[in-house]
Write a protein that holds these residues in place. Sequence first.
Motif, PDB file in Angstrom:
ATOM      1  N   VAL A  19       4.603   8.743  14.108  1.00  0.00           N
ATOM      2  CA  VAL A  19       5.398   9.861  13.578  1.00  0.00           C
ATOM      3  C   VAL A  19       4.747  10.408  12.304  1.00  0.00           C
ATOM      4  O   VAL A  19       4.790  11.615  12.032  1.00  0.00           O
ATOM      5  CB  VAL A  19       6.852   9.399  13.306  1.00  0.00           C
ATOM      6  N   GLY A  20       4.145   9.532  11.524  1.00  0.00           N
ATOM      7  CA  GLY A  20       3.387   9.958  10.355  1.00  0.00           C
ATOM      8  C   GLY A  20       4.176  10.815   9.378  1.00  0.00           C
ATOM      9  O   GLY A  20       3.657  11.807   8.858  1.00  0.00           O
ATOM     10  N   GLY A  21       5.430  10.447   9.134  1.00  0.00           N
ATOM     11  CA  GLY A  21       6.201  11.172   8.128  1.00  0.00           C
ATOM     12  C   GLY A  21       6.702  12.538   8.573  1.00  0.00           C
ATOM     13  O   GLY A  21       7.186  13.313   7.747  1.00  0.00           O
ATOM     14  N   HIS A  22       6.592  12.833   9.858  1.00  0.00           N
ATOM     15  CA  HIS A  22       7.100  14.118  10.361  1.00  0.00           C
ATOM     16  C   HIS A  22       8.528  13.927  10.891  1.00  0.00           C
ATOM     17  O   HIS A  22       8.785  13.954  12.104  1.00  0.00           O
ATOM     18  CB  HIS A  22       6.160  14.673  11.430  1.00  0.00           C
ATOM     19  N   ALA A  23       9.443  13.751   9.948  1.00  0.00           N
ATOM     20  CA  ALA A  23      10.836  13.462  10.298  1.00  0.00           C
ATOM     21  C   ALA A  23      11.455  14.580  11.129  1.00  0.00           C
ATOM     22  O   ALA A  23      12.207  14.325  12.073  1.00  0.00           O
ATOM     23  CB  ALA A  23      11.650  13.229   9.022  1.00  0.00           C
ATOM     24  N   ALA A  24      11.146  15.826  10.799  1.00  0.00           N
ATOM     25  CA  ALA A  24      11.750  16.949  11.522  1.00  0.00           C
ATOM     26  C   ALA A  24      11.310  16.958  12.988  1.00  0.00           C
ATOM     27  O   ALA A  24      12.106  17.264  13.887  1.00  0.00           O
ATOM     28  CB  ALA A  24      11.381  18.273  10.845  1.00  0.00           C
ATOM     29  N   GLU A  25      10.049  16.611  13.234  1.00  0.00           N
ATOM     30  CA  GLU A  25       9.549  16.533  14.615  1.00  0.00           C
ATOM     31  C   GLU A  25      10.261  15.427  15.391  1.00  0.00           C
ATOM     32  O   GLU A  25      10.612  15.588  16.559  1.00  0.00           O
ATOM     33  CB  GLU A  25       8.041  16.233  14.598  1.00  0.00           C
ATOM     34  N   LEU A  26      10.450  14.288  14.715  1.00  0.00           N
ATOM     35  CA  LEU A  26      11.122  13.152  15.355  1.00  0.00           C
ATOM     36  C   LEU A  26      12.549  13.532  15.725  1.00  0.00           C
ATOM     37  O   LEU A  26      13.017  13.306  16.842  1.00  0.00           O
ATOM     38  CB  LEU A  26      11.099  11.949  14.406  1.00  0.00           C
ATOM     39  N   ARG A  27      13.239  14.149  14.771  1.00  0.00           N
ATOM     40  CA  ARG A  27      14.628  14.559  14.991  1.00  0.00           C
ATOM     41  C   ARG A  27      14.742  15.547  16.157  1.00  0.00           C
ATOM     42  O   ARG A  27      15.565  15.387  17.044  1.00  0.00           O
ATOM     43  CB  ARG A  27      15.170  15.182  13.695  1.00  0.00           C
ATOM     44  N   LYS A  28      13.854  16.542  16.171  1.00  0.00           N
ATOM     45  CA  LYS A  28      13.879  17.547  17.241  1.00  0.00           C
ATOM     46  C   LYS A  28      13.700  16.895  18.615  1.00  0.00           C
ATOM     47  O   LYS A  28      14.388  17.218  19.575  1.00  0.00           O
ATOM     48  CB  LYS A  28      12.719  18.550  17.029  1.00  0.00           C
ATOM     49  N   ALA A  29      12.738  15.979  18.676  1.00  0.00           N
ATOM     50  CA  ALA A  29      12.442  15.331  19.965  1.00  0.00           C
ATOM     51  C   ALA A  29      13.606  14.460  20.417  1.00  0.00           C
ATOM     52  O   ALA A  29      13.913  14.386  21.610  1.00  0.00           O
ATOM     53  CB  ALA A  29      11.160  14.509  19.857  1.00  0.00           C
ATOM     54  N   LEU A  30      14.274  13.800  19.469  1.00  0.00           N
ATOM     55  CA  LEU A  30      15.434  12.962  19.830  1.00  0.00           C
ATOM     56  C   LEU A  30      16.563  13.829  20.377  1.00  0.00           C
ATOM     57  O   LEU A  30      17.208  13.485  21.371  1.00  0.00           O
ATOM     58  CB  LEU A  30      15.909  12.159  18.612  1.00  0.00           C
ATOM     59  N   VAL A  31      16.796  14.967  19.726  1.00  0.00           N
ATOM     60  CA  VAL A  31      17.857  15.870  20.182  1.00  0.00           C
ATOM     61  C   VAL A  31      17.533  16.404  21.579  1.00  0.00           C
ATOM     62  O   VAL A  31      18.402  16.500  22.447  1.00  0.00           O
ATOM     63  CB  VAL A  31      18.093  16.998  19.152  1.00  0.00           C
TER      64      VAL A  31
END
Length: 284
Positions: A19-31
Amino acid sequence: MFSPDDRPASGRIALFGDVGGHAAELRKALVRLGADSETLALPDDLTVVQVGDLIHRGPDSPGAVDIARTVMGAQPKQWFQLVGNHEAQYLAPPRFHWPERLPPEVIETVFEWWRTRRMRLAVAIGTDDGHDFLVTHAGLTEGYWRHFMGMPATAALAARSLNSMIGRLHESWLFRGGVMVTGEVDLSAGPMWASAPDELLPSWLASTAPAPFDQVHGHSSTVDWVTRREYGRPELAGLITEDPVRRHATAVVEGRRIIGIDPGHGRRPAKTWAPLVLTGAHVR
Ligand SMILES: [Mn+2]
């Protein structure tokens, strides 16, 4: 007594690369996978495995740690957090030069995960179609499997062997480096550090015995997803199938699959990437 009812229910397992600190990307993918857009509560049929390197590089490492902490707190059986070399930076040597350092409270969370074994080395995943996957940060080299583990025959045994070393006498073995630390290619490089093109794949290609299970790993890739240049020895190229949209690279060595899922985020996120979603799958 074992009965079929004791088997864990099969469902979707989403494997997230670095994830490398890309929290917004992680959140989007989870949603996108069905998580609640506010609480991130996961649907019942979904389990997440994050292969480590949640942190560093991108804009929001604390946010990425917070997402994992939130879901693990609410649904501990549905989030498996693995350790990567970037988390290991805060746990034990070898330490490498890295320009950022997490805030102390985030370091404390990472350390607490390690101390309580919430963060582990490996997960084994079975699928209804008969695959047996070992998931680690960097992949398990043939040499490490042979010399440090006594050649476990299944992914579940390998995962148990690796995880049982946490907090024990030989814990430091888990942090064993490889070419990325020492500059020397090592076909016994450790499961947080092995380089896929230089160590992981060559180690299994050189093996006298076929690999006993399939693998999924993050950490490094056999291909530069921006230039599409392949790394490593030319004979590797013929073994690898690339999915440039999801940024997954699947090598087949002696009938066994080794799937790299590091999306290669930089300071900015990858233009296109996706987790690897296994269906009809369960953690063993
Ligand atoms: Mn890594």
